[in-house]
Design a protein around this motif. Structure first.
Motif, PDB file in Angstrom:
ATOM      1  N   GLU A 141       0.829  -1.218   0.000  1.00 27.41           N
ATOM      2  CA  GLU A 141       0.000   0.000   0.000  1.00 27.41           C
ATOM      3  C   GLU A 141       0.856   1.257   0.000  1.00 27.41           C
ATOM      4  OE1 GLU A 141      -2.635  -0.155   3.299  1.00 27.41           O
ATOM      5  OE2 GLU A 141      -3.707  -1.940   2.594  1.00 27.41           O
ATOM      6  N   GLU A 142       1.948   1.227   0.739  1.00 32.49           N
ATOM      7  CA  GLU A 142       2.804   2.410   0.865  1.00 32.49           C
ATOM      8  C   GLU A 142       3.725   2.575  -0.330  1.00 32.49           C
ATOM      9  OE1 GLU A 142       2.755   4.742   3.345  1.00 32.49           O
ATOM     10  OE2 GLU A 142       0.979   3.692   4.102  1.00 32.49           O
ATOM     11  N   TYR A 143       4.189   1.462  -0.903  1.00 34.30           N
ATOM     12  CA  TYR A 143       5.148   1.500  -2.013  1.00 34.30           C
ATOM     13  C   TYR A 143       4.681   0.559  -3.128  1.00 34.30           C
ATOM     14  CZ  TYR A 143       7.875   3.273   1.931  1.00 34.30           C
ATOM     15  OH  TYR A 143       8.285   3.967   3.042  1.00 34.30           O
ATOM     16  N   PRO A 144       3.579   0.899  -3.808  1.00 28.36           N
ATOM     17  CA  PRO A 144       3.007  -0.006  -4.827  1.00 28.36           C
ATOM     18  C   PRO A 144       3.944  -0.304  -5.990  1.00 28.36           C
ATOM     19  CG  PRO A 144       1.999   2.176  -4.925  1.00 28.36           C
ATOM     20  CD  PRO A 144       2.805   2.145  -3.668  1.00 28.36           C
ATOM     21  N   GLU A 145       4.926   0.547  -6.206  1.00 27.42           N
ATOM     22  CA  GLU A 145       5.849   0.326  -7.318  1.00 27.42           C
ATOM     23  C   GLU A 145       6.726  -0.911  -7.104  1.00 27.42           C
ATOM     24  OE1 GLU A 145       7.807   3.605  -4.718  1.00 27.42           O
ATOM     25  OE2 GLU A 145       5.814   2.788  -5.166  1.00 27.42           O
ATOM     26  N   TYR A 146       6.819  -1.375  -5.859  1.00 28.30           N
ATOM     27  CA  TYR A 146       7.638  -2.559  -5.557  1.00 28.30           C
ATOM     28  C   TYR A 146       6.778  -3.777  -5.232  1.00 28.30           C
ATOM     29  CZ  TYR A 146      11.121   1.142  -5.015  1.00 28.30           C
ATOM     30  OH  TYR A 146      11.923   2.228  -5.222  1.00 28.30           O
ATOM     31  N   LYS A 147       5.538  -3.750  -5.619  1.00 29.69           N
ATOM     32  CA  LYS A 147       4.573  -4.793  -5.279  1.00 29.69           C
ATOM     33  C   LYS A 147       5.084  -6.192  -5.626  1.00 29.69           C
ATOM     34  CE  LYS A 147      -0.270  -6.140  -6.203  1.00 29.69           C
ATOM     35  NZ  LYS A 147      -0.033  -7.449  -6.820  1.00 29.69           N
ATOM     36  N   ASP A 148       5.570  -6.374  -6.833  1.00 27.48           N
ATOM     37  CA  ASP A 148       6.010  -7.703  -7.268  1.00 27.48           C
ATOM     38  C   ASP A 148       7.154  -8.230  -6.409  1.00 27.48           C
ATOM     39  OD1 ASP A 148       4.101  -7.630  -9.230  1.00 27.48           O
ATOM     40  OD2 ASP A 148       5.482  -7.108 -10.858  1.00 27.48           O
ATOM     41  N   ASP A 149       8.108  -7.365  -6.099  1.00 29.30           N
ATOM     42  CA  ASP A 149       9.249  -7.776  -5.278  1.00 29.30           C
ATOM     43  C   ASP A 149       8.800  -8.130  -3.859  1.00 29.30           C
ATOM     44  OD1 ASP A 149      10.920  -7.386  -7.396  1.00 29.30           O
ATOM     45  OD2 ASP A 149      11.743  -5.483  -6.691  1.00 29.30           O
ATOM     46  N   PHE A 150       7.951  -7.283  -3.293  1.00 32.46           N
ATOM     47  CA  PHE A 150       7.475  -7.541  -1.936  1.00 32.46           C
ATOM     48  C   PHE A 150       6.731  -8.873  -1.866  1.00 32.46           C
ATOM     49  CE2 PHE A 150       7.091  -2.688  -0.995  1.00 32.46           C
ATOM     50  CZ  PHE A 150       8.448  -2.617  -0.747  1.00 32.46           C
ATOM     51  N   GLU A 151       5.864  -9.115  -2.829  1.00 38.15           N
ATOM     52  CA  GLU A 151       5.060 -10.340  -2.797  1.00 38.15           C
ATOM     53  C   GLU A 151       5.921 -11.582  -3.011  1.00 38.15           C
ATOM     54  OE1 GLU A 151       1.903  -9.693  -5.581  1.00 38.15           O
ATOM     55  OE2 GLU A 151       0.712  -8.521  -4.145  1.00 38.15           O
ATOM     56  N   ALA A 152       6.915 -11.491  -3.872  1.00 38.11           N
ATOM     57  CA  ALA A 152       7.818 -12.629  -4.088  1.00 38.11           C
ATOM     58  C   ALA A 152       8.635 -12.920  -2.830  1.00 38.11           C
ATOM     59  CB  ALA A 152       8.741 -12.348  -5.271  1.00 38.11           C
ATOM     60  N   ASN A 153       9.136 -11.865  -2.172  1.00 37.15           N
ATOM     61  CA  ASN A 153       9.917 -12.038  -0.947  1.00 37.15           C
ATOM     62  C   ASN A 153       9.058 -12.621   0.179  1.00 37.15           C
ATOM     63  OD1 ASN A 153      12.115 -10.945  -2.258  1.00 37.15           O
ATOM     64  ND2 ASN A 153      11.868  -8.901  -1.385  1.00 37.15           N
ATOM     65  N   GLU A 154       7.823 -12.131   0.261  1.00 38.77           N
ATOM     66  CA  GLU A 154       6.922 -12.637   1.303  1.00 38.77           C
ATOM     67  C   GLU A 154       6.596 -14.111   1.069  1.00 38.77           C
ATOM     68  OE1 GLU A 154       2.353 -12.141   2.906  1.00 38.77           O
ATOM     69  OE2 GLU A 154       3.249 -10.472   1.801  1.00 38.77           O
ATOM     70  N   GLU A 155       6.324 -14.471  -0.158  1.00 36.38           N
ATOM     71  CA  GLU A 155       5.994 -15.861  -0.471  1.00 36.38           C
ATOM     72  C   GLU A 155       7.139 -16.795  -0.096  1.00 36.38           C
ATOM     73  OE1 GLU A 155       4.534 -18.642  -4.275  1.00 36.38           O
ATOM     74  OE2 GLU A 155       4.923 -16.495  -4.539  1.00 36.38           O
ATOM     75  N   ALA A 156       8.367 -16.387  -0.396  1.00 35.90           N
ATOM     76  CA  ALA A 156       9.530 -17.203  -0.059  1.00 35.90           C
ATOM     77  C   ALA A 156       9.689 -17.329   1.458  1.00 35.90           C
ATOM     78  CB  ALA A 156      10.790 -16.604  -0.680  1.00 35.90           C
ATOM     79  N   PHE A 157       9.437 -16.237   2.176  1.00 39.91           N
ATOM     80  CA  PHE A 157       9.562 -16.253   3.636  1.00 39.91           C
ATOM     81  C   PHE A 157       8.490 -17.141   4.255  1.00 39.91           C
ATOM     82  CE2 PHE A 157       9.290 -13.671   7.795  1.00 39.91           C
ATOM     83  CZ  PHE A 157      10.252 -14.459   8.404  1.00 39.91           C
ATOM     84  N   LEU A 158       7.276 -17.066   3.755  1.00 38.27           N
ATOM     85  CA  LEU A 158       6.202 -17.905   4.281  1.00 38.27           C
ATOM     86  C   LEU A 158       6.518 -19.388   4.085  1.00 38.27           C
ATOM     87  CD1 LEU A 158       3.046 -15.909   3.111  1.00 38.27           C
ATOM     88  CD2 LEU A 158       3.959 -16.076   5.435  1.00 38.27           C
TER      89      LEU A 158
END
Length: 308
Positions: free
Chosen positions: A155-172
């Motif tokens: 929400e705060e940095y939508p331009e990095y959405k893909d990176d954030f979601e990929a990093n989160e998925e790997a961490f989960l």
């Protein structure tokens, strides 16, 4: 509860914030991704999900007790300069709540644990209106916190959405592996020996999720007092249940637990300190225990090796 603003005074804080604001207005825009977290557990998740896009500052380091922590003037400067603030909530950082309330009028201030469905939270046995804040010891609940952190960053940095979601998925995925590792190791302990005794009630979520009976000398907060009667009751419980090991915590003095050991010795029952567990704080930065995965694994290994 002794309130932080009673020490500095609201006027003092206002002057600090105004000064910081004036200094900022004379410079260029804030550096993108300037994030402040209260605890090391939250800071670790932010660093993993944010990757190279975030500059994460954690206020509370190794051995720091968040229940008793009071913000310094330097902390106030960091909080004021942050674009987003993450804290645990559920009264974990009880001395800082008024600061978060004031900061939230100007920026996003996210209490990550308070987004968990209250039906999944454990109650404070001494206050039915409060919840146990130590949610990071239930890996499934911590996954929900990680999801909240990820959503907030998108929400705060939508331009990095893909990176954030990929990093989160790997961490989960790593958290799922950790959950399985813990389950496998705990099977080494006979069911009758799965009794975890620590300095304060920080491990109830661990016990609930991993099948342990948990006893703490102090309550959910280290701000609570314990007396001779509490020590004696704990000694009686240990002797009656023939418990051979108890555990100290990295962020809590071991004085009381040593008194428990001496009390048991006087009754002819030998108890040892099974090791030091990380409860409200993680290990030093740069070490395995300085990460959530390493901290949780350390605790599991320490508990299993002492009780099996």
């Amino acid at each position: 509860m002794k309130r932080y603003f009673g020490v500095l005074g609201v006027l003092g804080l206002s002057m600090i914030l105004v000064a910081c604001g004036n200094e900022e207005s004379s410079t260029s825009e804030k550096k993108e991704g300037n994030i402040v977290a209260t605890t090391s557990q939250i800071g670790d998740a932010l660093k993993i999900i944010g990757g190279d896009h975030l500059q994460v500052t954690t206020l509370m380091g190794p051995g720091v007790d968040p229940h008793l922590y009071k913000a310094t003037q330097s902390d106030l400067t960091k909080l004021d300069g942050a674009e987003v603030i993450f804290y645990s909530g559920l009264h974990l950082e009880g001395q800082m709540q008024e600061i978060f309330d004031q900061m939230s009028e100007e920026k996003t201030v996210q209490a990550v644990a308070e987004e968990i469905d209250k039906a999944q939270l454990l109650a404070d046995p001494n206050n039915a209106t409060l919840h146990d804040p130590h949610v990071w010891f239930d890996i499934d609940l911590w996954k929900e916190v990680v999801d909240t952190i990820g959503d907030t960053l998108v929400e705060e940095y939508p331009e990095y959405k893909d990176d954030f979601e990929a990093n989160e998925e790997a961490f989960l995925a790593e958290l799922d592996e950790l959950k399985q590792y813990a389950s496998n190791r705990i099977e080494e302990i006979p069911a009758s020996q799965r009794i975890l005794v620590t300095a304060h009630d920080a491990f109830n979520y661990f016990g609930e999720s991993q099948g342990f009976e948990v006893r703490g000398l102090q309550g959910l907060s280290t701000d609570s007092e314990y007396g001779v009667k509490d020590v004696q009751n704990m000694v009686d419980y240990l002797v009656e249940n023939k418990i051979k090991a108890i555990f100290v915590e990295s962020s809590v003095s071991d004085k009381a637990m040593k008194a428990v050991i001496e009390g048991a010795k006087e009754k002819g029952h030998s108890i040892v300190i099974g090791g030091e567990l990380f409860s409200d704080a993680m290990g030093a930065e740069g070490t395995e225990e300085g990460t959530y995965l390493g901290m949780y694994k350390h605790n599991v290994d320490t508990i299993v090796n002492s009780l099996k």
